[in-house]
Write a protein that holds these residues in place. Structure first.
Motif, PDB file in Angstrom:
ATOM      1  N   PHE A 279       0.719  -1.195   0.122  1.00 25.81           N
ATOM      2  CA  PHE A 279      -0.007   0.034  -0.100  1.00 25.81           C
ATOM      3  C   PHE A 279       0.794   1.268   0.159  1.00 25.81           C
ATOM      4  O   PHE A 279       0.636   2.180  -0.843  1.00 25.81           O
ATOM      5  N   VAL A 280       1.793   1.550   0.938  1.00 29.12           N
ATOM      6  CA  VAL A 280       2.472   2.714   1.063  1.00 29.12           C
ATOM      7  C   VAL A 280       3.128   3.014  -0.071  1.00 29.12           C
ATOM      8  O   VAL A 280       3.116   4.134  -0.497  1.00 29.12           O
ATOM      9  N   SER A 281       3.821   1.965  -0.820  1.00 27.52           N
ATOM     10  CA  SER A 281       4.791   2.368  -1.886  1.00 27.52           C
ATOM     11  C   SER A 281       3.874   2.901  -3.079  1.00 27.52           C
ATOM     12  O   SER A 281       4.233   3.316  -4.188  1.00 27.52           O
ATOM     13  N   LYS A 282       2.550   2.489  -2.872  1.00 28.08           N
ATOM     14  CA  LYS A 282       1.491   2.884  -4.019  1.00 28.08           C
ATOM     15  C   LYS A 282       0.790   4.023  -3.786  1.00 28.08           C
ATOM     16  O   LYS A 282      -0.153   4.615  -4.420  1.00 28.08           O
ATOM     17  N   GLY A 283       1.181   4.680  -2.655  1.00 31.44           N
ATOM     18  CA  GLY A 283       0.579   5.992  -2.340  1.00 31.44           C
ATOM     19  C   GLY A 283      -0.532   5.823  -1.340  1.00 31.44           C
ATOM     20  O   GLY A 283      -1.440   6.705  -1.172  1.00 31.44           O
ATOM     21  N   VAL A 284      -1.064   4.527  -0.825  1.00 33.32           N
ATOM     22  CA  VAL A 284      -2.143   4.529  -0.023  1.00 33.32           C
ATOM     23  C   VAL A 284      -1.447   4.367   1.603  1.00 33.32           C
ATOM     24  O   VAL A 284      -0.928   3.342   1.829  1.00 33.32           O
ATOM     25  N   PRO A 285      -1.860   5.317   2.388  1.00 33.69           N
ATOM     26  CA  PRO A 285      -1.264   5.138   3.701  1.00 33.69           C
ATOM     27  C   PRO A 285      -2.056   4.232   4.444  1.00 33.69           C
ATOM     28  O   PRO A 285      -2.859   3.892   4.140  1.00 33.69           O
ATOM     29  N   VAL A 286      -1.164   3.566   5.504  1.00 29.54           N
ATOM     30  CA  VAL A 286      -1.610   2.757   6.394  1.00 29.54           C
ATOM     31  C   VAL A 286      -1.528   2.930   8.046  1.00 29.54           C
ATOM     32  O   VAL A 286      -0.594   3.682   8.257  1.00 29.54           O
ATOM     33  N   ILE A 287      -2.615   2.920   8.692  1.00 32.28           N
ATOM     34  CA  ILE A 287      -2.528   3.125  10.081  1.00 32.28           C
ATOM     35  C   ILE A 287      -2.494   1.928  10.948  1.00 32.28           C
ATOM     36  O   ILE A 287      -3.150   0.887  10.331  1.00 32.28           O
ATOM     37  N   ILE A 288      -1.752   1.707  11.891  1.00 32.42           N
ATOM     38  CA  ILE A 288      -1.859   0.695  12.738  1.00 32.42           C
ATOM     39  C   ILE A 288      -2.909   1.165  13.707  1.00 32.42           C
ATOM     40  O   ILE A 288      -2.403   1.796  14.924  1.00 32.42           O
ATOM     41  N   GLY A 289      -4.024   1.227  13.751  1.00 36.65           N
ATOM     42  CA  GLY A 289      -5.013   1.597  14.504  1.00 36.65           C
ATOM     43  C   GLY A 289      -5.194   1.004  15.977  1.00 36.65           C
ATOM     44  O   GLY A 289      -5.777   1.933  16.697  1.00 36.65           O
ATOM     45  N   GLU A 290      -4.735   0.055  16.210  1.00 37.37           N
ATOM     46  CA  GLU A 290      -4.400  -0.407  17.571  1.00 37.37           C
ATOM     47  C   GLU A 290      -3.174  -1.374  17.626  1.00 37.37           C
ATOM     48  O   GLU A 290      -3.121  -2.175  16.864  1.00 37.37           O
ATOM     49  N   TRP A 291      -2.538  -1.290  18.852  1.00 38.51           N
ATOM     50  CA  TRP A 291      -1.433  -2.244  19.252  1.00 38.51           C
ATOM     51  C   TRP A 291      -1.058  -1.798  20.472  1.00 38.51           C
ATOM     52  O   TRP A 291      -1.632  -0.806  21.123  1.00 38.51           O
ATOM     53  N   GLY A 292      -0.223  -2.587  21.145  1.00 40.02           N
ATOM     54  CA  GLY A 292       0.119  -2.439  22.683  1.00 40.02           C
ATOM     55  C   GLY A 292       0.487  -3.630  23.118  1.00 40.02           C
ATOM     56  O   GLY A 292       0.367  -4.883  22.431  1.00 40.02           O
TER      57      GLY A 292
END
Length: 522
Positions: A279-292
């Motif tokens: 995704f990111v390399s193709k211009g689509v941002p990614v969020i890690i909406g939850e982690w911990g």
């Protein structure tokens, strides 16, 4: 019209052209968990949100807040109209975030599972109607908010097959079109769609087609990250045990069966790289909406030095994931559900806003991780030297330690530090130094290390620099006589002319003196 129709056909089958994410770089994100999504109402699972809490989060260094919100339980189930009092309450919390210049993500969270637990191979008309109604109302209420506000269509949709993903994508189409149709800033607002189960592997394998959006380059993908035995597991099972320690440098020498055997640095690299490549390399941002990762403070076998090791390794996990994600263009948002005691991820006292886990907060917002118990400080890095004159050099470096007592700075005239060695002792947290009294046009070598009562770090890399050449000031030049002599042209007398007059006067005095002597001798 024909070209527009073609564009609409192509949008669903092409990943969006390159675009930059509407979240800060780096992103330091925090979830207001178990609050606005609580069932049956806010306050049921812990204290209600306050402006003081939001201020504390921002002041601690976080720049993004994700707001999990329940909507269905606050809506009329016949008309799907959201209670205006509830809408106003959500707006109030968003406004508190805006006042602190935070980026904000609003979603439809679990909300009783009306969407997330009911995804099948076919589209359910009732679910689709709710998506249309709820997102139209939410988008209309926030149409005037700028691009610091993002909308996320769901949370963790239970999606077990590629066919179910196709159904979920249809619901996302409804979400996106509902938001865009309200106009205003919603026409270009960033919208977030969740991958199947928000699982990285499923998202990588199945999300080959994004939902349809008439606005180009404004969709983001969301995944979550919880390597289970380390992050969430709260009791041992027949198939495996809880992991107390994470990170190759934080493994216990005595509790070997509690060291992580998977899900560590290399696993994070592999998982995050999948999202960056897809995704990111193709211009689509990614969020890690939850982690911990839960803090384990209530276990009989985890005390003393090993408890300190666990807590330190947790800060290392927090810093490592934050840094690795941001380095690849992924946006990490820590899950904080409040609560007290063991097996929680809470960072702040929800009633007072007081920081409960300052070491972890520091690691999550650009600071350093705690070292393992008994370990010396981390080595400084990035040592750079610049000659500022023929006798002075400026030095800078990065302080990577959280437990140093100070630094030792070595200076020498050869790279093995055996010639002309001079060592200076500097205070803790120092990151620059000006060195003077050096010889001109001479090459000097520098290195720095952190020191503490537990030992010294490795040295930084060596930096070399050559001082500037000495500046030689020439004597004043003597001008030849101007044309015509005597100072010429009525201007001020030249220095040459004045010197000649002085010489002539001296000669006359000497001549007079000799004449007087001759007269006296006769």
């Amino acid at each position: 019209m024909r070209s527009l129709s073609l564009l609409k056909l192509l949008l669903p089958v092409l990943l969006i052209a390159p675009a930059s994410a509407q979240l800060p770089t780096p992103t330091y994100g925090w979830n207001l968990g178990n609050t606005l999504e609580a069932v049956p109402s806010e306050g049921s699972w812990g204290p209600a949100a306050t402006q003081n809490l939001i201020n504390a989060v921002a002041d601690a260094g976080f720049n993004t807040i994700r707001l999990p919100v329940a909507w269905d339980i606050h809506a009329n189930q016949s008309t799907y109209q959201i209670d205006p009092v509830w809408m106003a309450r959500v707006k109030q919390v968003v406004d508190w975030c805006y006042a602190k210049k935070l980026h904000v993500i609003i979603n439809i969270h679990w909300d009783g599972g009306w969407l997330e637990n009911n995804i099948t191979d076919t589209v359910n008309p009732t679910i689709n109607a709710k998506m249309q109604s709820y997102w139209t109302q939410i988008a209309t209420a926030f149409a005037g908010y700028d691009d610091h506000l993002l909308f996320a269509g769901a949370n963790e949709p239970n999606c077990k097959t590629a066919a179910e993903w196709a159904t979920l994508r249809s619901y996302y189409n409804t979400f996106i079109s509902a938001v865009r149709s309200t106009g205003g800033n919603n026409a270009s607002r960033w919208l977030v769609i969740q991958g199947p189960d928000t699982n990285i592997d499923k998202t990588y394998d199945w999300v080959n087609t994004l939902p349809t959006d008439v606005t180009a380059s404004r969709l983001m993908v969301e995944v979550h990250y919880y390597p289970y035995q380390w992050t969430l597991m709260t009791k041992d099972e027949t198939w495996g045990k809880m992991f107390y320690f994470w990170g190759q440098g934080y493994h216990s020498p005595t509790m070997l069966d509690r060291n992580s055997t998977w899900g560590e640095e290399a696993y994070a690299d592999e998982q995050f790289q999948k999202m960056a490549t897809k995704f990111v390399s193709k211009g689509v941002p990614v969020i890690i909406g939850e982690w911990g990762a839960v803090k384990r403070t209530g276990y009989a076998d985890l005390t003393g030095t090993e408890l300190s090791r666990h807590l330190a390794s947790r800060t290392f996990f927090s810093k490592t994931i934050t840094d690795k994600a941001n380095a690849l263009g992924l946006k990490p948002i820590w899950w904080d559900a409040g609560g007290t005691g063991s097996n929680t991820m809470w960072l702040f006292d929800r009633s007072t806003g007081t920081m409960i886990d300052p070491d972890n907060i520091n690691a999550l917002t650009g600071g350093q991780a705690l070292p393992p118990p008994g370990a010396g400080p981390n080595a400084p890095s990035g040592l750079a030297a610049t000659a500022t004159s023929s006798s002075q050099v400026g030095l800078t470096w990065a302080d990577n330690a959280a437990n140093e007592d100070g630094f030792e700075l070595d200076q020498a005239t050869n790279s093995t530090f055996t010639s002309g060695l001079v060592t200076a002792t500097l205070a803790a947290n120092t990151t620059s130094r000006t060195v003077g009294g050096l010889s001109a046009a001479t090459t000097y070598y520098f290195r720095v290390r952190a020191v503490s009562s537990a030992g010294s770090s490795a040295y930084s890399g060596t930096a070399s620099v050559t001082t500037q050449n000495a500046v030689v000031v020439p004597p004043p030049s003597v001008s030849p006589p101007a044309s015509g002599g005597g100072g010429g042209g009525g201007g001020a007398p030249s220095r040459w002319f004045l010197g000649a007059l002085a010489m002539a006067a001296l000669l006359r005095r000497k001549q007079a003196s000799r004449s007087a002597l001759r007269s006296a001798g006769t």
